[in-house]
Design a protein around this motif. Sequence first.
Motif, PDB file in Angstrom:
ATOM      1  N   SER A 397      16.008  44.008 -27.162  1.00 23.22           N
ATOM      2  CA  SER A 397      15.583  44.010 -25.542  1.00 23.22           C
ATOM      3  C   SER A 397      14.095  43.312 -25.910  1.00 23.22           C
ATOM      4  O   SER A 397      13.184  43.809 -26.648  1.00 23.22           O
ATOM      5  N   PHE A 398      13.845  42.116 -25.050  1.00 27.69           N
ATOM      6  CA  PHE A 398      12.715  41.395 -25.304  1.00 27.69           C
ATOM      7  C   PHE A 398      12.209  41.049 -24.080  1.00 27.69           C
ATOM      8  O   PHE A 398      12.846  40.450 -23.038  1.00 27.69           O
ATOM      9  N   THR A 399      10.948  41.498 -23.515  1.00 28.03           N
ATOM     10  CA  THR A 399      10.235  41.391 -22.287  1.00 28.03           C
ATOM     11  C   THR A 399       8.925  40.854 -22.427  1.00 28.03           C
ATOM     12  O   THR A 399       8.240  41.181 -23.452  1.00 28.03           O
ATOM     13  N   ALA A 400       8.375  40.353 -21.332  1.00 27.05           N
ATOM     14  CA  ALA A 400       6.904  39.968 -21.099  1.00 27.05           C
ATOM     15  C   ALA A 400       6.526  40.451 -19.815  1.00 27.05           C
ATOM     16  O   ALA A 400       7.344  40.339 -18.706  1.00 27.05           O
ATOM     17  N   THR A 401       5.483  41.155 -19.610  1.00 30.01           N
ATOM     18  CA  THR A 401       4.985  41.830 -18.545  1.00 30.01           C
ATOM     19  C   THR A 401       3.657  41.545 -18.408  1.00 30.01           C
ATOM     20  O   THR A 401       2.607  41.510 -19.048  1.00 30.01           O
ATOM     21  N   GLY A 402       3.193  40.909 -17.053  1.00 30.66           N
ATOM     22  CA  GLY A 402       1.830  40.805 -16.721  1.00 30.66           C
ATOM     23  C   GLY A 402       0.978  41.731 -16.120  1.00 30.66           C
ATOM     24  O   GLY A 402       1.499  42.878 -16.067  1.00 30.66           O
ATOM     25  N   GLY A 403       0.059  41.692 -15.982  1.00 27.13           N
ATOM     26  CA  GLY A 403      -1.103  42.581 -15.654  1.00 27.13           C
ATOM     27  C   GLY A 403      -0.829  43.527 -14.201  1.00 27.13           C
ATOM     28  O   GLY A 403      -1.524  44.737 -14.024  1.00 27.13           O
ATOM     29  N   HIS A 404      -0.070  42.857 -13.476  1.00 30.74           N
ATOM     30  CA  HIS A 404       0.219  43.469 -12.155  1.00 30.74           C
ATOM     31  C   HIS A 404       1.526  43.613 -11.900  1.00 30.74           C
ATOM     32  O   HIS A 404       2.270  43.570 -10.644  1.00 30.74           O
ATOM     33  N   GLY A 405       2.218  43.944 -12.971  1.00 31.54           N
ATOM     34  CA  GLY A 405       3.631  44.229 -12.921  1.00 31.54           C
ATOM     35  C   GLY A 405       4.819  43.204 -12.919  1.00 31.54           C
ATOM     36  O   GLY A 405       5.965  43.301 -12.869  1.00 31.54           O
ATOM     37  N   GLU A 406       4.036  41.930 -13.108  1.00 32.57           N
ATOM     38  CA  GLU A 406       5.195  40.697 -13.317  1.00 32.57           C
ATOM     39  C   GLU A 406       6.025  40.866 -14.483  1.00 32.57           C
ATOM     40  O   GLU A 406       5.417  41.540 -15.520  1.00 32.57           O
ATOM     41  N   HIS A 407       7.243  40.354 -14.317  1.00 26.78           N
ATOM     42  CA  HIS A 407       8.219  40.525 -15.503  1.00 26.78           C
ATOM     43  C   HIS A 407       9.072  39.571 -15.965  1.00 26.78           C
ATOM     44  O   HIS A 407       9.497  38.850 -14.896  1.00 26.78           O
ATOM     45  N   ALA A 408       9.405  39.157 -17.173  1.00 26.48           N
ATOM     46  CA  ALA A 408      10.339  38.091 -17.306  1.00 26.48           C
ATOM     47  C   ALA A 408      10.856  38.651 -18.776  1.00 26.48           C
ATOM     48  O   ALA A 408      10.347  39.375 -19.683  1.00 26.48           O
ATOM     49  N   GLY A 409      12.314  38.044 -18.827  1.00 30.28           N
ATOM     50  CA  GLY A 409      13.177  38.473 -19.947  1.00 30.28           C
ATOM     51  C   GLY A 409      13.460  37.060 -20.779  1.00 30.28           C
ATOM     52  O   GLY A 409      12.854  35.954 -20.455  1.00 30.28           O
ATOM     53  N   ILE A 410      14.199  37.267 -21.626  1.00 32.97           N
ATOM     54  CA  ILE A 410      14.541  35.915 -22.480  1.00 32.97           C
ATOM     55  C   ILE A 410      15.136  34.680 -21.647  1.00 32.97           C
ATOM     56  O   ILE A 410      16.040  35.035 -20.427  1.00 32.97           O
ATOM     57  N   GLY A 411      14.817  33.705 -21.930  1.00 33.00           N
ATOM     58  CA  GLY A 411      15.232  32.447 -21.097  1.00 33.00           C
ATOM     59  C   GLY A 411      14.258  32.178 -19.785  1.00 33.00           C
ATOM     60  O   GLY A 411      14.464  31.239 -19.169  1.00 33.00           O
ATOM     61  N   GLU A 412      13.410  33.335 -19.516  1.00 32.59           N
ATOM     62  CA  GLU A 412      12.504  33.120 -18.157  1.00 32.59           C
ATOM     63  C   GLU A 412      11.355  32.688 -18.508  1.00 32.59           C
ATOM     64  O   GLU A 412      10.723  32.633 -19.517  1.00 32.59           O
ATOM     65  N   ARG A 413      10.592  32.677 -17.355  1.00 28.76           N
ATOM     66  CA  ARG A 413       9.114  32.287 -17.299  1.00 28.76           C
ATOM     67  C   ARG A 413       8.187  33.247 -16.604  1.00 28.76           C
ATOM     68  O   ARG A 413       8.439  33.866 -15.437  1.00 28.76           O
ATOM     69  N   LEU A 414       7.107  33.755 -17.303  1.00 33.59           N
ATOM     70  CA  LEU A 414       6.312  34.667 -16.707  1.00 33.59           C
ATOM     71  C   LEU A 414       5.150  33.997 -16.238  1.00 33.59           C
ATOM     72  O   LEU A 414       4.390  33.504 -16.605  1.00 33.59           O
ATOM     73  N   GLU A 415       5.303  33.901 -14.767  1.00 36.22           N
ATOM     74  CA  GLU A 415       4.394  32.912 -14.112  1.00 36.22           C
ATOM     75  C   GLU A 415       3.171  33.592 -13.484  1.00 36.22           C
ATOM     76  O   GLU A 415       2.873  34.281 -12.498  1.00 36.22           O
ATOM     77  N   VAL A 416       2.057  33.681 -14.659  1.00 35.64           N
ATOM     78  CA  VAL A 416       0.792  34.196 -14.302  1.00 35.64           C
ATOM     79  C   VAL A 416      -0.156  33.326 -14.679  1.00 35.64           C
ATOM     80  O   VAL A 416       0.103  32.187 -15.417  1.00 35.64           O
ATOM     81  N   ALA A 417      -1.529  33.599 -14.244  1.00 41.79           N
ATOM     82  CA  ALA A 417      -2.603  32.855 -14.570  1.00 41.79           C
ATOM     83  C   ALA A 417      -2.765  32.623 -16.039  1.00 41.79           C
ATOM     84  O   ALA A 417      -2.463  33.391 -17.033  1.00 41.79           O
ATOM     85  N   PRO A 418      -3.345  31.413 -16.451  1.00 41.25           N
ATOM     86  CA  PRO A 418      -3.533  31.190 -18.124  1.00 41.25           C
ATOM     87  C   PRO A 418      -4.198  32.272 -18.745  1.00 41.25           C
ATOM     88  O   PRO A 418      -4.073  32.500 -19.958  1.00 41.25           O
ATOM     89  N   ASP A 419      -5.212  32.887 -18.254  1.00 37.99           N
ATOM     90  CA  ASP A 419      -5.951  33.903 -19.005  1.00 37.99           C
ATOM     91  C   ASP A 419      -5.519  35.239 -18.441  1.00 37.99           C
ATOM     92  O   ASP A 419      -6.392  36.230 -18.949  1.00 37.99           O
ATOM     93  N   SER A 420      -4.339  35.541 -17.781  1.00 35.44           N
ATOM     94  CA  SER A 420      -4.052  36.715 -17.564  1.00 35.44           C
ATOM     95  C   SER A 420      -3.499  37.644 -18.622  1.00 35.44           C
ATOM     96  O   SER A 420      -2.891  36.927 -19.478  1.00 35.44           O
ATOM     97  N   PRO A 421      -3.683  38.834 -18.751  1.00 34.68           N
ATOM     98  CA  PRO A 421      -3.182  39.389 -20.017  1.00 34.68           C
ATOM     99  C   PRO A 421      -1.439  39.612 -19.846  1.00 34.68           C
ATOM    100  O   PRO A 421      -1.187  39.878 -18.816  1.00 34.68           O
ATOM    101  N   VAL A 422      -1.034  39.503 -20.745  1.00 40.64           N
ATOM    102  CA  VAL A 422       0.677  39.391 -21.122  1.00 40.64           C
ATOM    103  C   VAL A 422       0.811  40.565 -22.198  1.00 40.64           C
ATOM    104  O   VAL A 422       0.394  40.527 -23.267  1.00 40.64           O
TER     105      VAL A 422
END
Length: 500
Positions: A397-422
């Motif tokens: 299970s592989f995911t990326a999460t942004g500081g405001h609850g944004e979420h992306a999985g394999i093959g997807e894009r986490l669309e957050v600002a360049p300096d946002s914590p992930v």
Amino acid sequence: MRISCRSPAAPPLVTGAADAPTLGGVSFASASAGEQETRTVRGTLPAGSPDFVYVPVEVPAGVREIKVSYSYDRPSVPTGTPGNALDIGLFDQRGTDLGGHGFRGWSGGARTEFFVRADDATPGYLPGPVQQGTWHIALGPYTVAPQGLSYELTVTLTHGPPGETPAPSYPPERAVGRGRAWYRGDCHLHSWHSDGRRTPAEIAALARAAGLDFINSSEHNTHAAHAHWADAAGDDLLVMLGEEVTTRNGHVVALGTDPGTFVDWRHRARDGVFGRFARRIRQTGGLVVPAHPHAPCLGCAWKFGFAEADAVEVWNGPYTPDDEMALAHWDALLVASVREGLGWLPAMGSSDAHRDPDTVGLPRTVVLADDLTRRAVLEGIRAGRSYVAESGRVSLSFTATGGHGEHAGIGERLEVAPDSPVTVRLAVAGAPRCTVRLVTDQGVLFTGGPLPVSGSGAVEWRTTPSYAAYVRAEVRHETALGPLPGAMAACTNPIFLGPR
């Protein structure tokens, strides 16, 4: 009654265009029903022969069956010098033009004889009427020894009523799935319809035993197996259809094409026609997947580029150094895609199993698909929503999460600002004592482990899109070679970070 004669030795390349050279051939007279006629022709192909040459066979009316057998010499050659290897196939009276309208079968070097008639054919060949006209035996001198390749062909025609050609029955394009879920499959397999030794039923049984949800038929240079998979499929196993297009400049899996789709292989990169056949694969619903692009076998190295590819096979069978090269090349393509703002190429893995002891499902591609259907599975692979695992024991299970609850999985894009914590999180099961690596466009930025003997564990890593444009995961076995990474247990497609 059996009528037999021997033709004189065929001179090399006596007629034909440059793209379809023709050797001296044989002709037959008309005969009564039940009679057989046999002709034998010999010839020698010199070193440096074209990739494919053709022996014409003049077939009269009233023929029920054509049978061909062949042999060739295998002289001793110095170490490191290729010896003789000669492939064979058949084209009917519709001709040998590129595109394969006259294609009736191919066995490569896997068989020394074959037959074709209306109601049956040797595996790898297509049943159908043996109609009057000029047929062609296709010879493919894979390698030719310095002293040349001497061959002997024996052609036997049996006269009589043609019989009826059975209507093909193809496997369904849907199996019973679990809705949107992760499905496991092996997309590169060979049966006795090319150079494998297993029947479709045996492959299907092994796929079920391995816990696979889908497989893909991928015989070398023939679609003859398509009509033989219906009985092997079922509610629990989706069988997709395709072909391994085995050119002299690399192999490509035509993955999940429409039933009955043939893709020609008689071309090299210099001919500039690969795009035509890549479009045919896509037009018939399939994906273009270069196979084992860095394999050391003669003619296996991929030379067509990746502009026409929909995915690439970076792991083929047990993990070996050429897979490591394929993975590194693919990662370089990912780096170029994010730096140049281009589309990216997903990775996948398959067993390429042919016979015992080849393991079906080592490795397998695990795809997030909306359902267990051909269309949904191919869409998941095309989108890169997948990872590769060495067995059914390994899951990720592989995911990326942004500081405001944004979420992306394999093959997807986490669309957050360049300096946002992930926060990147990887959970692993079924990989005891393996090491975890997180790889980005900057290289390996995180290494953790080894995992406990239970094989389960999780790691987290924090970054920003300005630091890592993408992140992908690798799970590797222990190694005794110091700084070199161990063999792969699983690897993922990337998660992209930041705005498009």
